[in-house]
Design an enzyme around this catalytic site. Structure first.
Site, mmCIF file in Angstrom:
data_model
loop_
_atom_site.group_PDB
_atom_site.id
_atom_site.type_symbol
_atom_site.label_atom_id
_atom_site.label_comp_id
_atom_site.label_asym_id
_atom_site.label_seq_id
_atom_site.Cartn_x
_atom_site.Cartn_y
_atom_site.Cartn_z
ATOM 1 N N HIS A 129 68.232 -47.789 76.895
ATOM 2 C CA HIS A 129 67.538 -46.549 76.618
ATOM 3 C C HIS A 129 68.566 -45.447 76.566
ATOM 4 O O HIS A 129 69.853 -45.590 76.558
ATOM 5 C CB HIS A 129 66.878 -46.222 77.729
ATOM 6 C CG HIS A 129 67.912 -45.592 79.144
ATOM 7 N ND1 HIS A 129 68.309 -46.834 79.728
ATOM 8 C CD2 HIS A 129 68.263 -44.351 79.591
ATOM 9 C CE1 HIS A 129 69.167 -46.723 80.840
ATOM 10 N NE2 HIS A 129 68.887 -45.006 80.998
ATOM 11 N N ASP A 131 69.712 -41.244 77.447
ATOM 12 C CA ASP A 131 69.236 -40.600 78.640
ATOM 13 C C ASP A 131 67.578 -39.560 78.327
ATOM 14 O O ASP A 131 68.417 -39.185 77.194
ATOM 15 C CB ASP A 131 70.314 -39.671 79.452
ATOM 16 C CG ASP A 131 71.257 -40.941 79.792
ATOM 17 O OD1 ASP A 131 70.834 -42.071 80.471
ATOM 18 O OD2 ASP A 131 72.415 -40.475 79.835
ATOM 19 N N HIS A 280 72.427 -46.952 76.353
ATOM 20 C CA HIS A 280 73.108 -47.762 77.121
ATOM 21 C C HIS A 280 71.759 -48.956 78.008
ATOM 22 O O HIS A 280 70.393 -48.596 78.064
ATOM 23 C CB HIS A 280 74.215 -47.275 77.776
ATOM 24 C CG HIS A 280 72.973 -46.380 78.836
ATOM 25 N ND1 HIS A 280 72.794 -44.403 78.581
ATOM 26 C CD2 HIS A 280 73.314 -46.171 79.746
ATOM 27 C CE1 HIS A 280 71.838 -44.335 78.788
ATOM 28 N NE2 HIS A 280 72.182 -45.026 80.039
ATOM 29 N N ARG A 297 76.375 -38.341 87.237
ATOM 30 C CA ARG A 297 76.276 -37.457 86.190
ATOM 31 C C ARG A 297 75.752 -36.632 85.556
ATOM 32 O O ARG A 297 75.205 -35.531 86.264
ATOM 33 C CB ARG A 297 75.238 -39.129 85.343
ATOM 34 C CG ARG A 297 73.864 -38.176 85.113
ATOM 35 C CD ARG A 297 72.891 -39.003 85.052
ATOM 36 N NE ARG A 297 71.485 -39.081 84.284
ATOM 37 C CZ ARG A 297 71.128 -39.197 84.414
ATOM 38 N NH1 ARG A 297 70.786 -40.753 83.122
ATOM 39 N NH2 ARG A 297 69.328 -38.720 84.741
#
Length: 324
Positions: A129, A131, A280, A297
């Site tokens: 996917h 983000d 990723h 993140r």
């Protein structure tokens, strides 16, 4: 042994950053940069150029705290502030999401983490996917830092979607250029028998957009195969069987090993990737290890994708540009 360096210059002929590619199509390690320090504009420009060219770059041995992480992100764009986070995320830094929050998600809906992952990743390609790909304006980039990692396992893998597009045959590229697809939160989740609290949650919080299957990168001008296994629901205008076959072909293309790089995390490691040109795969091999994996993140606000034909993505439900 020969080491190949791909230094990015600051316009005077001196290398602003030392960029060392780590795989053929994607990924580089940047050395000699203290991300918590007062970085000059040439170093910031060098890092940005490396991210655009190599799609994901890695730093090791960094000593970023939450404040320095947010300050670094602001040098490259506007950090996203998520409206909802879990209890692991730092309350005083709304720009930071701690990925250990993911361990809480299954419990909210009556599942342990193993079952949660199993129902969301029931095929080899499901976990890939970008983000927040169901949004009409997915984040432009993500900066992820490792605080605590297992002694083994927990690697993350990225794939270069520009290389994947370029690797298609010309007729398939032309076909993909004309297609659009629905990206929807919760696609592919396998419901539990009987009442399923997560299905009820999805029905109450739908997020979906129609994106071009081939988008034009707003900074590099590259064409990108904008597909992933986690959000893509249906190719517009194709029947379900046709859509499933085409999506499987494109996902297999997007995740071919030669377009990927795998990163072994250490405490203090940082990965900075272009969320517009990569997908990723988060690790699925740590739940049984009984070792903590704490990552933080920050995502940078992105734009609305535009297709080869110049048409932008359009929101379907639960999303609007700039509104999180």
């Amino acid at each position: 042994m020969t080491t190949h360096s791909d230094g990015v210059t600051d316009g005077r002929g001196d290398a602003a950053v030392d960029v060392r590619p780590v795989a053929g199509h994607i990924g580089a390690e940047i050395t000699g940069v203290d991300l918590a320090g007062d970085l000059d504009d040439a170093v910031i420009a060098g890092i940005r150029a490396a991210v655009l060219r190599r799609k994901v770059v890695f730093f090791r041995g960094q000593r970023l705290d939450h404040a320095a992480h947010v300050a670094l992100a602001r040098r490259f764009g506007e950090p996203v502030v998520l409206p909802r986070r879990g209890t692991a995320s730092p309350p005083d830094f709304p720009e930071i999401e701690t990925t250990a929050d993911r361990l809480e998600l299954g419990g909210r809906f009556g599942m342990d983490h193993d079952e949660w992952l199993r129902r969301r990743r029931h095929t080899l390609l499901r976990g890939w996917h970008c983000d927040h790909g169901a949004r009409v304006d997915p984040p432009a980039a993500t900066i992820l830092r490792a605080e605590t990692v297992p002694p083994y396992g927990g690697d993350t893998t990225w794939s270069n979607l520009a290389a994947a597009y370029a690797g298609l045959s010309a007729p398939v590229r032309e076909f993909a250029d004309r297609l659009r697809a629905e990206h929807r939160l919760g696609v592919g989740y396998q419901p539990r028998p009987g009442d399923d609290a997560y299905v009820r949650h999805l029905l109450d919080h739908q997020t979906a957009s129609e994106h071009p299957l081939a988008r034009v990168h707003p900074e590099t001008g590259e064409r990108v195969l904008f597909v992933n296994g986690y959000y893509v629901e249906q190719i517009t205008g194709l029947s379900r069987p046709e859509s499933a076959a085409v999506l499987e072909m494109l996902l297999e293309q997007a995740t071919r090993p030669e377009y990927t790089v795998r990163f072994r995390w250490e405490p203090g490691s940082v990965a900075f990737w272009d969320n517009r040109a990569t997908i990723h795969l988060a690790p699925g091999d740590t739940a049984h290890l009984d070792h903590p994996r704490i990552m933080h993140r920050v995502m940078l606000a992105g734009d609305v994708p535009v297709g080869v034909d110049g048409r932008p993505s359009r929101p379907l439900t639960g999303t609007a540009p700039g509104r999180w």
